[in-house]
Write a protein that holds these residues in place. Sequence first.
Motif, PDB file in Angstrom:
ATOM      1  N   ASP A 192       0.802  -1.060  -0.086  1.00 11.00           N
ATOM      2  CA  ASP A 192      -0.161  -0.063  -0.156  1.00 11.00           C
ATOM      3  C   ASP A 192       0.910   1.410   0.090  1.00 11.00           C
ATOM      4  OD1 ASP A 192      -1.731   2.133   0.914  1.00 11.00           O
ATOM      5  OD2 ASP A 192      -3.153   0.591   1.338  1.00 11.00           O
ATOM      6  N   VAL A 193       1.890   1.123   0.775  1.00  7.47           N
ATOM      7  CA  VAL A 193       2.815   2.215   0.930  1.00  7.47           C
ATOM      8  C   VAL A 193       3.682   2.678  -0.382  1.00  7.47           C
ATOM      9  CG1 VAL A 193       4.919   3.218   2.001  1.00  7.47           C
ATOM     10  CG2 VAL A 193       3.007   2.370   3.399  1.00  7.47           C
ATOM     11  N   LEU A 194       4.143   1.595  -1.094  1.00  8.87           N
ATOM     12  CA  LEU A 194       4.836   1.726  -2.228  1.00  8.87           C
ATOM     13  C   LEU A 194       3.875   2.139  -3.358  1.00  8.87           C
ATOM     14  CD1 LEU A 194       7.710  -0.790  -1.428  1.00  8.87           C
ATOM     15  CD2 LEU A 194       7.712   1.649  -1.456  1.00  8.87           C
ATOM     16  N   ALA A 195       2.594   1.586  -3.277  1.00  8.27           N
ATOM     17  CA  ALA A 195       1.812   1.586  -4.558  1.00  8.27           C
ATOM     18  C   ALA A 195       2.078   0.496  -5.764  1.00  8.27           C
ATOM     19  CB  ALA A 195       1.515   2.955  -5.024  1.00  8.27           C
ATOM     20  N   ARG A 196       2.812  -0.345  -5.055  1.00  7.66           N
ATOM     21  CA  ARG A 196       3.055  -1.518  -6.064  1.00  7.66           C
ATOM     22  C   ARG A 196       3.220  -3.025  -5.187  1.00  7.66           C
ATOM     23  NH1 ARG A 196       8.255  -3.595  -5.575  1.00  7.66           N
ATOM     24  NH2 ARG A 196       9.699  -2.523  -4.836  1.00  7.66           N
ATOM     25  N   PRO A 197       3.071  -4.125  -5.876  1.00  8.15           N
ATOM     26  CA  PRO A 197       3.126  -5.339  -5.198  1.00  8.15           C
ATOM     27  C   PRO A 197       4.293  -5.539  -4.461  1.00  8.15           C
ATOM     28  CG  PRO A 197       2.406  -5.639  -7.557  1.00  8.15           C
ATOM     29  CD  PRO A 197       2.913  -4.371  -7.508  1.00  8.15           C
ATOM     30  N   PHE A 198       4.334  -6.296  -3.026  1.00 13.55           N
ATOM     31  CA  PHE A 198       5.334  -6.424  -2.282  1.00 13.55           C
ATOM     32  C   PHE A 198       4.973  -7.809  -1.908  1.00 13.55           C
ATOM     33  CE2 PHE A 198       7.870  -6.004   1.374  1.00 13.55           C
ATOM     34  CZ  PHE A 198       8.946  -5.371   1.051  1.00 13.55           C
ATOM     35  N   GLY A 199       6.058  -8.628  -2.090  1.00 12.75           N
ATOM     36  CA  GLY A 199       6.064 -10.011  -1.507  1.00 12.75           C
ATOM     37  C   GLY A 199       6.297 -10.042  -0.210  1.00 12.75           C
ATOM     38  N   PRO A 200       6.252 -11.260   0.459  1.00 18.55           N
ATOM     39  CA  PRO A 200       6.400 -11.378   1.900  1.00 18.55           C
ATOM     40  C   PRO A 200       8.003 -11.691   2.121  1.00 18.55           C
ATOM     41  CG  PRO A 200       5.494 -13.474   1.229  1.00 18.55           C
ATOM     42  CD  PRO A 200       5.644 -12.624  -0.176  1.00 18.55           C
ATOM     43  N   ALA A 201       8.683 -11.766   1.162  1.00 18.65           N
ATOM     44  CA  ALA A 201      10.143 -12.383   1.495  1.00 18.65           C
ATOM     45  C   ALA A 201      10.948 -11.685   2.351  1.00 18.65           C
ATOM     46  CB  ALA A 201      11.074 -12.436   0.257  1.00 18.65           C
ATOM     47  N   LEU A 202      10.896 -10.353   2.223  1.00 23.46           N
ATOM     48  CA  LEU A 202      11.913  -9.406   3.346  1.00 23.46           C
ATOM     49  C   LEU A 202      11.563  -9.750   4.887  1.00 23.46           C
ATOM     50  CD1 LEU A 202      12.371  -6.376   1.097  1.00 23.46           C
ATOM     51  CD2 LEU A 202      13.954  -8.237   1.440  1.00 23.46           C
ATOM     52  N   LEU A 203       9.896  -9.895   4.951  1.00 23.63           N
ATOM     53  CA  LEU A 203       9.522  -9.958   6.230  1.00 23.63           C
ATOM     54  C   LEU A 203       9.873 -11.466   6.737  1.00 23.63           C
ATOM     55  CD1 LEU A 203       7.583  -7.800   4.693  1.00 23.63           C
ATOM     56  CD2 LEU A 203       6.527  -7.997   6.894  1.00 23.63           C
ATOM     57  N   VAL A 204       9.929 -12.521   5.931  1.00 21.19           N
ATOM     58  CA  VAL A 204      10.184 -13.771   6.364  1.00 21.19           C
ATOM     59  C   VAL A 204      11.614 -13.784   7.005  1.00 21.19           C
ATOM     60  CG1 VAL A 204      10.397 -16.174   5.621  1.00 21.19           C
ATOM     61  CG2 VAL A 204       8.464 -14.868   4.779  1.00 21.19           C
ATOM     62  N   ALA A 205      12.503 -13.329   6.111  1.00 20.94           N
ATOM     63  CA  ALA A 205      13.744 -13.130   6.444  1.00 20.94           C
ATOM     64  C   ALA A 205      14.097 -12.425   7.795  1.00 20.94           C
ATOM     65  CB  ALA A 205      14.676 -12.517   5.246  1.00 20.94           C
ATOM     66  N   ALA A 206      13.329 -11.424   7.613  1.00 19.12           N
ATOM     67  CA  ALA A 206      13.504 -10.277   8.868  1.00 19.12           C
ATOM     68  C   ALA A 206      13.798 -10.934  10.327  1.00 19.12           C
ATOM     69  CB  ALA A 206      12.656  -9.253   8.895  1.00 19.12           C
ATOM     70  N   GLN A 207      13.180 -12.087  10.429  1.00 16.86           N
ATOM     71  CA  GLN A 207      13.154 -12.638  11.749  1.00 16.86           C
ATOM     72  C   GLN A 207      14.419 -13.645  11.986  1.00 16.86           C
ATOM     73  OE1 GLN A 207       9.755 -15.264  12.270  1.00 16.86           O
ATOM     74  NE2 GLN A 207       9.135 -14.501  10.356  1.00 16.86           N
ATOM     75  N   ARG A 208      15.157 -14.154  10.923  1.00 18.70           N
ATOM     76  CA  ARG A 208      16.050 -15.183  10.713  1.00 18.70           C
ATOM     77  C   ARG A 208      17.384 -14.538  11.275  1.00 18.70           C
ATOM     78  NH1 ARG A 208      11.917 -19.165   9.901  1.00 18.70           N
ATOM     79  NH2 ARG A 208      10.532 -18.374   8.527  1.00 18.70           N
ATOM     80  N   ARG A 209      17.805 -13.423  10.794  1.00 23.69           N
ATOM     81  CA  ARG A 209      18.960 -12.751  11.099  1.00 23.69           C
ATOM     82  C   ARG A 209      20.234 -13.479  10.692  1.00 23.69           C
ATOM     83  NH1 ARG A 209      18.177 -11.597  17.699  1.00 23.69           N
ATOM     84  NH2 ARG A 209      15.893 -10.457  17.347  1.00 23.69           N
ATOM     85  N   ALA A 210      20.150 -14.484   9.643  1.00 22.14           N
ATOM     86  CA  ALA A 210      21.043 -14.940   9.104  1.00 22.14           C
ATOM     87  C   ALA A 210      21.598 -14.340   7.955  1.00 22.14           C
ATOM     88  CB  ALA A 210      20.592 -16.850   8.361  1.00 22.14           C
TER      89      ALA A 210
END
Length: 404
Positions: A192-210
Amino acid sequence: MEPDDLTYPTDSALTRRMRSALDRRPADPDPEAATQRACALLHDVLGAMAETVVFASGYVPLSGEHTDYFDGLALLLRLPGGVSVAAARTPGAGRLAVQLGDSHPVEHALDVRGEGGHAPLIRLVGLLHQTLSVAHAEADVVVAVYSALPMDCPEALLGATAFAVGRALGGVLGWEGSDADVERIGAEAVSDVLARPFGPALLVAAQRRAPLVLVDTATHEAETLALPDALGWGLVDTGRARQPAANFYRHRLDVLAAAVAQLRSTGLEEIRSLRDLHHRDLSCALDELGGEAQRIVRHLATEDRRVQRLLVALRKVDGQIVGAHLLMSQASLRDDWQASTTAAEFIAREVEEAEGVYGGRLVGGGFGGCMLVVGRPFLVPPFLDMLAERFEEQFGTRPATAML
């Protein structure tokens, strides 16, 4: 990779250069220090004691640009620093404090309008608060967002912030959603903020810390991986080009849906998305499509396969193959997705001509942003310094650079 890539050079000057380069590598993220900064920000600016505090790592895609919102694969590289969020309930109106790096903290109203210099972040936090407080309409909150991520990587910043804010607000409001719920809601808010599609990948990785995370965006499953010490990584800020209108992406989604329907009608009935398109069928599928649909499908299908090939090259510590895949991804972003810029192509040519630098590509969707480069650890820092000078000569501005 040649065997001597894994060893220190024997020449004393080169040895000193390599050791100096390795000293320029940033330290791993320190979640404890980052969360303390967020708590201090909440207290000093908004006068509240943190009830919840969450740290999230920021990532950029090594490969998987745009495939992450088409149920594809994404291979993500961790950035230095991260985003930490502290939150607490308040009897007054909701407020937001933002501090990026060592900049001066700024206080904002907590709403969805998103005005001022931190407009995307303000809007993101406001949208997440609006979504998660539906069952707690009487609960206002104060939120502090502290980011130590380098340079202008808005997708990395928003992705990490979305996960950290979702978890922090959930803790304050008593919302018991799963990580998958946070990833879904957060990705929708960033979109919504970027006004374009945005997948979940960066959020899935955010909690991994690897250092490296492989994400299957269809299932939200993730595998963490180590980063080879024999490779050096850097970022160059190419500047932001004018971003396309929202209908640019809506049009491409429509073209892709029509392309999948067309392929199903021509003998590939099992295809529901590009994920189902086998490599052996790709050439015939592209011949069936032609034009704009051909370009869009070719970028997404080949980018998804580059994720897997890049992963193999990283496991073999084959820097030349890693770099080649990044350059092929950049070429596809330029020719098929048509989202490169003059500045990015200038850097790509410099990368191809530089000794000991293997490859590079735009990260963050294209249309400007940061260029990721990979090479020998002791050669990437002097290359970044040289590149900054040549870039300034060409374009009149000196770009920010950073070692990863």
